[in-house]
Every structure is written in C-alpha cells, then in structure tokens.
Design an enzyme around this catalytic site. Structure first.
Site, short mmCIF file in Angstrom:
data_model
loop_
_atom_site.label_atom_id
_atom_site.label_comp_id
_atom_site.label_asym_id
_atom_site.label_seq_id
_atom_site.Cartn_x
_atom_site.Cartn_y
_atom_site.Cartn_z
N ARG A 92 1.42 15.36 2.60
CA ARG A 92 1.41 15.05 4.02
C ARG A 92 2.73 15.35 4.71
NH1 ARG A 92 2.15 11.25 6.86
NH2 ARG A 92 0.73 10.84 8.58
N ASP A 116 -4.21 9.19 3.83
CA ASP A 116 -3.94 9.43 2.42
C ASP A 116 -4.04 8.13 1.65
OD1 ASP A 116 -1.63 8.08 2.91
OD2 ASP A 116 -0.29 9.66 2.22
N ASP A 305 8.50 1.30 -0.29
CA ASP A 305 8.30 2.10 -1.51
C ASP A 305 8.90 1.44 -2.75
OD1 ASP A 305 6.93 3.95 -0.03
OD2 ASP A 305 8.66 5.23 0.30
#
Ligand code: EPU
Length: 417
Positions: A92, A116, A305
């Site tokens: 992406r 996604d 993350d």
C-alpha cells in the site's frame, strides 16, 4: 506456506544490530523520482517491502541495484508516472509515489489502494492536500489519475490527524512546487525527519522537521545524493520485547533509544531493567511481567506497530492490562491466534483487556500482518512446547531474517519454506 517454528522456554541473550527503518527507506526510495541521476542509500534493510518498492521504481523506468545493505537507483530524465495494481496490492505504501510523480511529471496514474490487513485505510487527506496544491484527481476503472496544469502551487494544508503518509506525500510534492507549502498538524515521526534530511540534502528547503508545522519553500530542481537510512525503531523494539518475554538479557546496537521512549518506559513499568546509551539499549526481562496499560498514539506516543508484540508479552503478565488502539480498527485480528495459545484477551471496540496467564501453549497459528506475525513468534518464545507461525511472508515484509537473527540470540527457532 512459509512457517517459523519456535520451541519455547529459552532465554535470549547476546547482542543484535538493528538495520535501517522500513518506514523511512520506502519513502526515501521514492524521493529519488524527484531528481534524475544516481541516488545511493545505505543501511538499507533486506526486506520484502524494499524489493517491492524497487519494482515500483523499475516500473517508472528507473534501474535499481542492491549491494550489501545499500541500494543504487538511477533515475532517467523522463519517468513513466504509473504504478499498477499488482504492486499497490502487495504494498500500500506505493501511494507515496503520488506526490513526487505529480511534481516531476504533472501526472500520476496509481491503482487506488483498497483496504488491507489493518482495515480500510483511506487516502482522502493525501488527495485533499494535493488538490489544494492544484492537482485534480479522477478515478478511472480503479486507477487514480492525477493531473496538474503546469507546476504544483504551494498551499497551506491542515491535516485532520497527523497522518504519516499524507505528510510524506505533501513533502514529496511541495519540494518542487511553486512557492511555499505549509503542513499544519504534520506527523512528527523520526522517519519523516529522516526523509526531510534526505530532501534537504537534495536541495530542498524544508523547516520544522519533528514539529507539527512543516514549511516547504519550493525549489526549481533537486539533485541526487547519498544517504544513510536511520535505524528501525520497530525492529529494535521488537527484539527488546522478545528479550523481555523470555526473561533474558539482550543488547540492541546501532539503534536510537530516544525514538522508543514510550515503549521502553512501558517495558520498565512491567519490571524490565532497561539501560541505554545514545545508540544502544539493553533489556533484561523480569521472571514474570507486571501488568501495564497503554494507548497507541502518533509519535511520540506508544507506536501502534509495537502494540501486538507488547500484547503478546502482557499475555503472561501477573495481572490485568488494558490497552487502547487508536490508529487501526482491524489491528486486533491476531488476538484470536494468541487465544489459541491460551492467552485470555477480550476486545471491545478499540480496547483490549488482557488477563495475564501463567503459561502459553505452543500450537499452529497464522500471521495476519507484519507486527502480528512478530508478536506470535514472540509469544512462541515463552510458550510451552512448539509454536508454528504460518504465513510468515508478512514478517518478511518488515524484518530481515527474523528467525535466523532470533536464533543468533539463543532462540530455538527455524524457518521452513
Ligand atoms: N487515515 C485516514 N485518511 C487518510 C490517511 C490516513 O483516515 O487520508 C487514517 C488511517 O486509516 C489510520 C490513521 O489515519 O487510521 C493513520 O494513518 P497514517 O496515514 O499515519 O499511516 P500510513 O502512512 O498509512 C504508516 C506506516 C504504518 C504505521 C502508520 C502509523 C509506512 C509504510 N506505514 O502508515 O506502518 O502503522 O504510519 O504510524 O510508513 C507497519 O510498518 O507495519 C505499518 C503498518
């Protein structure tokens, strides 16, 4: 399906060197499109997403060659402003080619990214900002076609949220625009500061890096440079959590602990011993972590993350941890896989409540995205018996040689392709 097989119960120890940051290098590769000639990046991680971005550049007519953790891109005078769906589907982040292609060619044709593994992930803020600068977009059979009449024009753009990708697209477009562009509520991530350093070395005039107000004075042209990519704070943080969950002691070198303040603070709160210098950190894990709460936020908050790795760690904590995910609606998909290993986690909207258990049990699980994959391997390091993490191509996107590097720290782990 490529699988990582982990035998739990072995404490990690030793030193590990961090590579360059995925989320910096991908944008720095694209920045090359802004100037014809030979560009060189060093400290480049050998990960799948870098290979995919190399294909995006080749598709525009560039040649890209890899050396030992370095990459040379030769950009021709005329580039083809197109990124096809096969590449956008795989990665992406290809959407950051929009700004530089519009700036360089006056046109960009990039397949519209769908959602996604992490959710819908729209791009309207990228497009709104570029429209303010004079670009026009239409969607033609799934392809986003952008055009600008003459040069892009500097503009003031207020982002509704400090989006990393939108800030980068505006930077990459604004450097060659006519006049001044200001980005208000810009993202402040270290990877963006590194991109700004690269662009300024190429001849751009950007001020305000690392603040919420970035100003770009457009210039007529830029020139190629050599640049060393900053260390990957997520890779450093992932090895820190891996050490912590095993109760081991690991020194992570060639990293910037200052970019991981919140994440290291939470590890300390959970009972880890953390020492740090300017470019190294050492984590000693507790026998059993204490529960801690955290909420993910844009930098300098706790990084989304690092969320799945931390939840894997807290799943064996003594007590109940509450975490809030503020970035992605679909980030919790891995929780069901951790539950198969015996974790007790309930999810309600953006919140997860983790009731720490004494022991996880190894079993077959599936990686659902890059960080979820890393988290499941981390859980396997502590679990009783063997954990088989399937679909580890996700991990390959963001971690160089994950299994082999964990093995170098004493983990009993192997990859089966
Ligand atoms: N958003 C919108 N509209 C937009 C742009 C963003 O609603 O036009 C939303 C997103 O859906 C998300 C939030 O804003 O909920 C933040 O998205 P952002 O634009 O900041 O993220 P990104 O640029 O798409 C990069 C990293 C991600 C990282 C995020 C947040 C790269 C290649 N990707 O994505 O990294 O999670 O910033 O820090 O740099 C990873 O490395 O595993 C990864 C997913």
């Amino acid at each position: 399906m490529p699988t990582i097989v982990v035998e739990g119960g072995h404490a990690l120890s030793g030193n590990i060197r961090v590579r360059g940051a995925k989320n910096a290098v991908l944008k720095e590769m694209v920045a090359a499109l802004l100037a014809p000639g030979r560009h060189r990046l060093t400290n480049v991680p050998r990960i799948l997403d870098v290979d995919l971005m190399a294909d995006v550049l080749r598709h525009t007519g560039c040649t890209v060659e890899f050396g030992d953790h370095e990459l040379v891109t030769v950009v021709p005078d005329e580039v083809l402003p197109v990124t096809p769906i096969e590449l956008v589907r795989k990665m992406r982040a290809s959407i950051v080619a929009l700004g530089p292609l519009l700036a360089r060619c006056g046109e960009a044709r990039i397949a519209m990214p769908g959602g996604d593994d992490l959710g819908a992930r729209p791009i309207e803020w990228h497009l709104d900002g570029l429209e303010r600068m004079g670009a026009e977009f239409e969607l033609v059979h799934g392809e986003l076609v952008g055009r600008v009449d003459g040069r892009l024009k500097g503009a003031e753009v207020e982002l509704p949220f400090p989006s990393v990708g939108a800030t980068e697209n505006l930077l990459l477009a604004g450097v060659l625009a006519e006049g001044r562009t200001t980005v208000v509520n810009a993202a402040r991530e270290p990877e963006i500061c590194d991109l700004i350093d690269l662009l300024n070395a190429m001849g751009a005039r950007i001020t305000g890096a690392g603040t919420a107000l970035v100003t770009i004075e457009g210039v007529e042209s830029l020139h190629p440079v050599e640049h060393e990519v900053i260390p990957d704070r997520l890779e450093a943080g992932t090895y820190a959590v891996a050490a912590a969950i095993t109760g081991g002691e690991v020194t992570v070198t060639d990293c910037h602990p200052a970019h991981l303040r919140m994440e290291l603070r939470k590890l300390e709160d959970s009972g880890c011993e953390v020492e740090r210098g300017e470019d190294w950190l050492r984590v000693g894990g507790p026998e059993r972590p204490a529960a801690v709460d955290f909420a993910t936020l844009p930098y300098p908050g706790f990084h989304t993350d690092m969320h799945p790795q931390m939840v894997a760690y807290l799943s064996v904590a003594d007590g109940v941890s509450v975490i809030t995910e503020n970035l992605y609606d679909a980030r919790f998909r891995y929780v069901g896989e951790l539950a198969r290993m015996g974790a007790e986690i309930s999810v309600e909207g953006p919140h997860a409540v983790i009731r720490g258990v004494e022991q996880l049990q190894g079993c077959p699980v599936l990686a659902t995205d890059i960080r979820a994959g890393a988290a499941l391997v981390i859980a396997g390091l502590r679990a009783e018996g063997v954990t088989e993490v399937g679909d580890v191509t996700h991990i390959d996107r963001g971690y160089e040689d994950f299994a082999r590097r964990l093995a170098s720290l004493g983990a009993v782990v192997e990859r089966r392709d």
